[in-house]
Design a protein around this motif. Structure first.
Motif, short mmCIF file in Angstrom:
data_model
loop_
_atom_site.label_atom_id
_atom_site.label_comp_id
_atom_site.label_asym_id
_atom_site.label_seq_id
_atom_site.Cartn_x
_atom_site.Cartn_y
_atom_site.Cartn_z
N ASN A 134 0.82 -1.19 -0.09
CA ASN A 134 -0.11 0.02 -0.01
C ASN A 134 0.89 1.25 -0.05
O ASN A 134 0.56 2.12 -0.65
N ASN A 135 2.05 1.14 0.82
CA ASN A 135 2.88 2.46 0.54
C ASN A 135 3.15 2.68 -0.70
O ASN A 135 3.29 3.85 -1.05
N VAL A 136 3.92 1.54 -1.37
CA VAL A 136 4.53 2.06 -2.59
C VAL A 136 3.49 2.43 -3.65
O VAL A 136 3.36 3.21 -4.55
N THR A 137 2.19 1.52 -3.73
CA THR A 137 1.31 1.94 -4.58
C THR A 137 0.54 3.21 -4.65
O THR A 137 0.18 3.99 -5.33
N ALA A 138 0.72 3.76 -3.26
CA ALA A 138 0.23 5.28 -3.02
C ALA A 138 0.79 6.08 -3.70
O ALA A 138 0.49 7.14 -4.20
N THR A 139 2.39 5.86 -3.74
CA THR A 139 3.32 6.97 -4.19
C THR A 139 3.68 6.73 -5.68
O THR A 139 4.11 7.53 -6.31
N MET A 140 3.82 5.36 -6.08
CA MET A 140 4.50 4.88 -7.40
C MET A 140 3.10 4.56 -8.18
O MET A 140 2.21 4.09 -7.77
N ASP A 141 3.67 4.55 -9.90
CA ASP A 141 2.59 4.02 -10.66
C ASP A 141 3.07 2.48 -11.09
O ASP A 141 3.79 2.13 -11.86
N VAL A 142 2.37 1.48 -10.11
CA VAL A 142 2.73 0.05 -10.00
C VAL A 142 1.89 -0.86 -9.79
O VAL A 142 1.02 -0.38 -8.75
N GLY A 143 1.28 -1.81 -10.37
CA GLY A 143 0.15 -2.70 -9.92
C GLY A 143 0.53 -3.34 -8.51
O GLY A 143 1.63 -3.56 -8.30
N TYR A 144 -0.55 -3.48 -8.02
CA TYR A 144 -0.66 -4.28 -6.49
C TYR A 144 0.04 -5.42 -6.60
O TYR A 144 1.11 -5.77 -5.89
N ALA A 145 -0.31 -6.47 -7.46
CA ALA A 145 0.03 -7.87 -7.51
C ALA A 145 1.39 -7.75 -7.95
O ALA A 145 2.45 -8.52 -7.59
N ALA A 203 12.22 1.25 -3.25
CA ALA A 203 11.21 1.65 -2.36
C ALA A 203 10.90 0.42 -1.59
O ALA A 203 10.43 0.44 -0.41
N LEU A 204 11.04 -0.87 -2.10
CA LEU A 204 10.50 -1.95 -1.35
C LEU A 204 11.74 -2.64 -0.61
O LEU A 204 11.47 -3.77 0.22
N PHE A 205 12.91 -2.27 -0.67
CA PHE A 205 14.00 -3.05 -0.14
C PHE A 205 13.96 -3.20 1.58
O PHE A 205 13.86 -4.08 1.94
#
Lengths: 603, 603
Positions: free
Chosen positions: B102-113, B280-282
């Protein structure tokens, strides 16, 4: 020959606790004043070029160095606890200041000098808060080797940064590589006259440090006079080179000079307190505060020890904090207790912080009347004084000592030095501190466990691999050489299981807890698990030499009720009691011990 | 009654070391296969609803839960060292996954799955690298209380997050406050039918856990059958509620259902490896890896202990890493060894990782043929299974135990729980780990130093404040209950100076080093300073009971040459030798001891 013991530190109450000056002022005599005054004169003469130079190093106009040496030193003399510490701009902190401010001015729209004021103000606030929270102990978390490695590396960085002034070129950079590259690229614009001045001044100042004093003494000058002349050396260099430039108008020949310096007392300045500037400078300010505090406190404690005086680290934080707040309000930049100036102050006979106050007056006079005289002073001369000063900080012995004494310490020192040189002061010192703490944690996570036996004819137990000792095949005595806590509990568990597995004769395991200062909840759970497992294997678990505080805590839990064995006062009791259950010890035991010892030594 | 001892762990070489399967496959028999197969059937039945539910918790489509349980479990059965561990989606990790994505999809343009695949891939890579670097020990740095506190708090968070499904409303949030507020605001849209289904399902599942098995046994069902029925309970709930919705078309009445789920084997998926997504996900991936590893290894070790088997933490890292890499390549999300499923697997009689492989086959069949049957499955039922599962994780006993046993542990647990509930899982667990380490460091920085005397009639020395002991006015015996290192060296120095100052009778200071496992370079410098200072005061400094490793190191330095006293094998030797220099001990001594003890107890 008994010398008088250290006077016990008495906790002064109320105001006097936060204003130590009230203490020494009560007994201030004319004689003390004279000594303080003499010391002040010597220190002042030494500080004039030095404070100009450190301002240059911090990237600020020369007068900032004078201002940073006036009000701060006065405030410290009121709030500080050291009798001899001289507070003002110092090499390492000035370098860190330059690094921090260049970072923010590169990205934000803020004046360089303004940022310096904010940095000093922040650092002052941080120090005062730490002092009120009695956080003086944080200084202990910086290991000596790491600090000395950091100081040495910084010294090299500083010397490299000053080479540009000696060559009369402008070089930028906060790491050794950046600096050397920048020097190399600009080398062609080097100015011969500047080089001549710079190199001569440097050589002269080195000679003053090493050769002058012995010479003067040989010429029959009294020691005090010789000392004074040595301290005045830098001033001589300043005067001579300034006169040269003025007489031969060398500045028109491209020799960079200090130029116009305002004639005034320290101005009142208000630091820029915009939130984003504060946010950007907070971490650097924190680092500068801690490094400055550690440098200052170690100097203060060294000098205090010589006179059986005591330093109160918490009050020192407040003293240094006040000094930095003063610096931020009077056109200065971050300050701390300097090594060289403090030693000079001490050697010159300063007895109370009043010496510092007198020094401040001397510098104030200089700021008002002498600044015109340094118009023609070449920057190369100031660079020379810095280089000579910082190269005395460079010391590789720690590297050698730690190599022979402890590879762990060596690793921390080496890493600190390399990272400081290659990535800059902030990364360098942060990495050094974290690394030394991580290495300590890593060690405590794999505790030293020794299998022990009875030293013949004593009640003393030692490692079966290092001493000829008695053991009993039915008893496994393990001395745990570490507090038991979450990070090492699992390790102990595995160690015991691996050890007991194929030892059929074993009936009792005794954990000798003489070195166990704490057993936390995780470790307690592990002990319960070990007790359970050994029980299933028909082996009892006992403890011996459990410390009072640890025992108190164990009694609050039901572990002791489940314990299959007992808790013995001493390992000897445990051994006597348990061994008596089987055929007594015979000489044969020793043989057995040694073979077992051999087997283990082999493993 | 001796039970067979733990088989010693033998380091297997070459390929077999990294592929434990090669070990157990060699001895794989038909009988073992049968047991594994039976266990697999039971686990599969239990996992179908569970994996759908955890996908829902992670914010992913239900099939992702099935996919995450197929390839990962197979890979673990090849690379893992636990015989009974069942790998797949688990509650806490699913919650952390949702938070991170949720943190990354809120700020970046990337699919949840897509982000879930990257997260699993990163986490897999991190685990494998840690395994190859043999970093299994990092698990030790998370204290048991902190972990249990974190799990409990997460359990509460998860239960709260599922309430929305029970009420048939949509609530968002990653902290308890956010969740409850969100629930409150949407409460008006609650769907009565959904509530009826959700509440009934929850009540039923609780009853299945607690009441069903005893009932069946009373009805004369064989134990194995009763067990099976209990495991099948959730499936029953799934079937019944799905049929209800289908029969009464409750979905048209607003009951949210799972809906269409593709019928297929796990698809091959390629995770998005763009650098900024990885950046962002590291950190989240690192946290998920460590938490997952700790949860998994503690389950594995608990189960292995029951069968005298051993777990290799380093190889476990590789096994779990492979599983997560598998998840990221087959449409899954981060997985680890789950507690409940592993226990079920173990109880059901699984003997080798083959059981896991069979489970995977079972779930693959489900993914291919059974998914249409769950079209009408209400999400409320899945929420019910999650709530029942996680509430079994909630356990406040640690809070109580730590309160009575150690305030330090309590502080760490309480902080972890509060921060997890109020600021979310990532901040919560990070703070907990750092806090427990800082508290440990803080303790070691102020070592326990005890003044000791001889216990009458023994050679044993104990604290003069806790035991009636003999002392000699000319000897100060201090037992240092801590390794000496940079953080506590200064403390010892101050302690000794304060103690010796006004003790005129004192001739010798003996540091009893039985608890000193290390003396680092900083501490050595301090000892040299203490030795110097005491010398000036006419007092000798001696050491006793110095450990072998410490002694070896001291001998590499010249400290021992400067030492004014001696190094004694035992404190008793030291006492005998030094005491003999003054009039021997008399009964009077004891009196003196007690008065001194009293004076100190007072201080």
């Amino acid at each position: 020959m008994n010398t008088p013991p250290v006077p016990r530190k008495k906790k002064s109450q109320g105001l006097a606790r936060y204003v130590p000056a009230l203490g020494w002022l009560r007994t201030y005599s004319g004689e003390t004043a004279t000594n303080d005054l003499i010391a002040a004169v010597i220190v002042t003469i030494m500080l004039i070029p030095q404070s100009l130079a450190y301002a240059l190093l911090a990237g600020l106009p020369p007068e900032a160095g004078l201002y940073a040496s006036i009000v701060p030193i006065m405030l410290y003399s009121v709030f500080g606890t050291s009798r001899a510490l001289a507070v003002g701009p110092v090499a390492v902190v000035s370098l860190m200041t330059a690094a921090a401010i260049n970072n923010v001015t590169a990205t934000m729209d803020v004046g360089y000098a303004a940022a310096a004021l904010t940095l000093a103000g922040l650092s002052g606030a941080i120090l005062v808060v730490m002092g009120l929270l009695r956080m003086g102990f944080v200084a202990n978390f910086l290991s000596h080797p790491v600090i000395s490695g950091f100081i040495t590396a910084s010294g090299l960085l500083i010397a490299a940064s000053q080479l540009s002034h000696i060559l009369g070129i402008s070089a930028e950079g906060h790491t050794l590589v950046e600096l050397l590259l920048s020097l190399a690229t600009h080398l062609t614009d080097a100015n011969p006259v500047t080089i001549a001045i710079g190199v001569t001044a440097t050589a002269f100042l080195f000679w003053v440090r090493s050769g002058l004093k012995p010479l003067l003494l040989r010429l029959g000058l009294p020691k005090r006079g010789a000392d004074f002349a040595t301290k005045a050396g830098p001033v001589l260099a300043v005067v001579v080179t300034a006169l040269l430039v003025w007489g031969l108008r060398l500045d028109e020949g491209g020799v960079r000079i200090v130029g116009a310096v305002p004639q005034s007392l320290p101005p009142f300045t208000m630091p820029d307190l915009s939130t984003d500037l504060i946010a950007a400078l907070f971490m650097p300010a924190l680092l500068i505060s801690i490094i400055g505090f550690v440098e200052s406190i170690s100097v203060a404690q060294t000098l205090a020890a010589k006179k059986r005086q005591r330093i109160d680290p918490d009050q020192e934080l407040i003293g240094l904090g006040a000094a930095n707040l003063g610096a931020s309000l009077t056109g200065g930049f971050p300050v701390t207790g300097g090594f060289s100036r403090s030693v000079v102050n001490f050697d010159a006979g300063a007895e109370t912080p009043a010496a510092g106050a007198f020094t401040a007056v001397g510098l104030a006079i200089a700021a008002m009347f002498l600044t015109p005289l340094i118009y023609f002073l070449p920057k190369a001369t100031l660079a020379a004084t810095i280089i000579v000063a910082v190269l005395s900080l460079v010391d590789f012995t720690t590297l050698r000592n730690s190599w022979t004494y402890s590879k762990r310490d060596f690793g921390a020192v080496a890493a600190t030095m390399l990272l400081t040189l290659l990535l800059g002061v902030e990364i360098g010192v942060t990495a050094g501190v974290l690394l030394s703490i991580l290495l300590f944690l890593y060690d405590t996570a794999r505790p030293h466990v020794a299998e022990v036996g009875l030293v013949r004819g004593t009640e003393h137990f030692r490692n079966i691999h290092r001493h000829r000792v008695l053991t009993d095949p039915s008893i496994l005595s393990l001395r745990i050489d570490q507090s038991l806590y979450f990070a090492n509990a699992r390790f102990l568990e595995d160690y015991i299981y691996d050890r007991v597995i194929d030892d059929k004769a074993l009936k009792h395991v005794v954990l000798m807890c003489s070195a166990v200062n704490e057993i936390d909840l995780s470790a307690l759970e592990t002990l319960e698990a070990i007790n359970e497992r050994l029980k299933e294997m028909g082996i009892t678990l006992s403890l011996s030499e459990v410390k009072g505080p640890v025992m108190d805590r164990l009694e609050r839990d039901d572990f002791l009720q489940h314990l299959t064995g007992a808790v013995f006062l001493s390992q000897f009791d445990a051994f006597e009691t348990l061994a008596s259950e089987v055929p007594g010890l015979s000489e044969g035991e020793t043989g057995k011990t040694l073979t077992r010892a051999a087997r283990f030594a082999g493993a």
